[in-house]
Design an enzyme around this catalytic site. Structure first.
Site, PDB file in Angstrom:
ATOM      1  N   GLY A 134       0.941  -1.587  -0.424  1.00  0.00           N
ATOM      2  CA  GLY A 134       0.166  -0.076   0.650  1.00  0.00           C
ATOM      3  C   GLY A 134       0.705   1.222   0.080  1.00  0.00           C
ATOM      4  NE  ARG A 135       2.901   3.015  -5.229  1.00  0.00           N
ATOM      5  CZ  ARG A 135       3.853   2.888  -5.621  1.00  0.00           C
ATOM      6  NH1 ARG A 135       4.738   2.881  -5.343  1.00  0.00           N
ATOM      7  NH2 ARG A 135       3.781   2.767  -7.050  1.00  0.00           N
ATOM      8  CG  LEU A 136       0.716   2.638   4.042  1.00  0.00           C
ATOM      9  CD1 LEU A 136      -0.040   1.542   4.395  1.00  0.00           C
ATOM     10  CD2 LEU A 136       0.155   4.140   3.788  1.00  0.00           C
ATOM     11  CG  HIS A 137       7.404   2.687   0.174  1.00  0.00           C
ATOM     12  ND1 HIS A 137       7.215   1.590   0.005  1.00  0.00           N
ATOM     13  CD2 HIS A 137       7.274   3.203  -0.602  1.00  0.00           C
ATOM     14  CE1 HIS A 137       6.330   1.198  -0.826  1.00  0.00           C
ATOM     15  NE2 HIS A 137       6.423   2.727  -1.816  1.00  0.00           N
TER      16      HIS A 137
END
Length: 197
Positions: free
Chosen positions: A175-178
């Protein structure tokens, strides 16, 4: 954790990650993007190879008459970016560059393949090349010049060490919650912080 321990942790983390990358089937696990800025303020980026690193910094070599060297000479601030896609890990390094001592450059030079040594003499890096045959001719000329002898290091070929002022580790997450972890020098002391993705 004191600031020296924070910096040591960053260097050790990079070392561990780099060791992992070198076990992967990558053509160039040492490849890194090098960003520099010229006197005119124009940024430039290219891929170079990491040749050494330790707590003092990250080492790369180049023709000192190249565009990158000219930009470094006018502005010693630079940045490196490593991206090892199979690991989905990236490391950003920002800091200041400094010339290597001749002895260190000489020591690395003798480990280079002979073809690369002759190529360093033959290439007027970043200058306009009217046709490929011109480079081939120059290579042949230097090959003959040094036939039967060790190839000396050209006076215009050496290296730089980038001493970090920031090292940031990026890890891919769904979720691009890097995950971003930043080690940075602030007011002469190393700090650590998580960063929003």
């Amino acid at each position: 954790m004191n600031d020296d321990a924070i910096y040591r942790q960053a260097v050790e983390r990079f070392s561990d990650l780099f060791a992992q990358a070198r076990t992967l089937p990558l053509a160039e696990p040492t490849a890194m993007s090098l960003a520099t800025v010229g006197a005119d303020g124009q940024p430039s980026v290219r891929t170079v190879l990491l040749k050494a690193f330790d707590a003092r910094g990250f080492v790369f070599y180049t023709n000192k008459r190249s565009r990158k060297a000219g930009q470094i000479e006018s502005n010693h601030r630079a940045a490196l970016c490593f991206f090892w896609q199979p690991l989905m890990q990236q490391v950003l390094v920002e800091g200041r560059t400094a010339d290597l001592e001749d002895a260190e450059a000489d020591s690395y030079w003798v480990t280079r393949p002979r073809i690369s040594q002759i190529g360093a003499w033959a290439s007027s890096q970043s200058d306009i090349l009217t046709e490929r045959a011109e480079l081939d001719r120059r290579y042949t000329e230097f090959e003959k010049k040094f036939a039967g002898n060790p190839v000396p290091r050209p006076p215009h070929w050496s290296g730089y060490r980038l001493t970090p002022q920031l090292i940031e580790f990026w890890t891919s997450r769904p979720g691009r919650l890097h995950e971003r972890e930043r080690y940075f020098l602030q007011d002469g002391a190393w700090q650590y912080s998580l960063i929003y993705p």
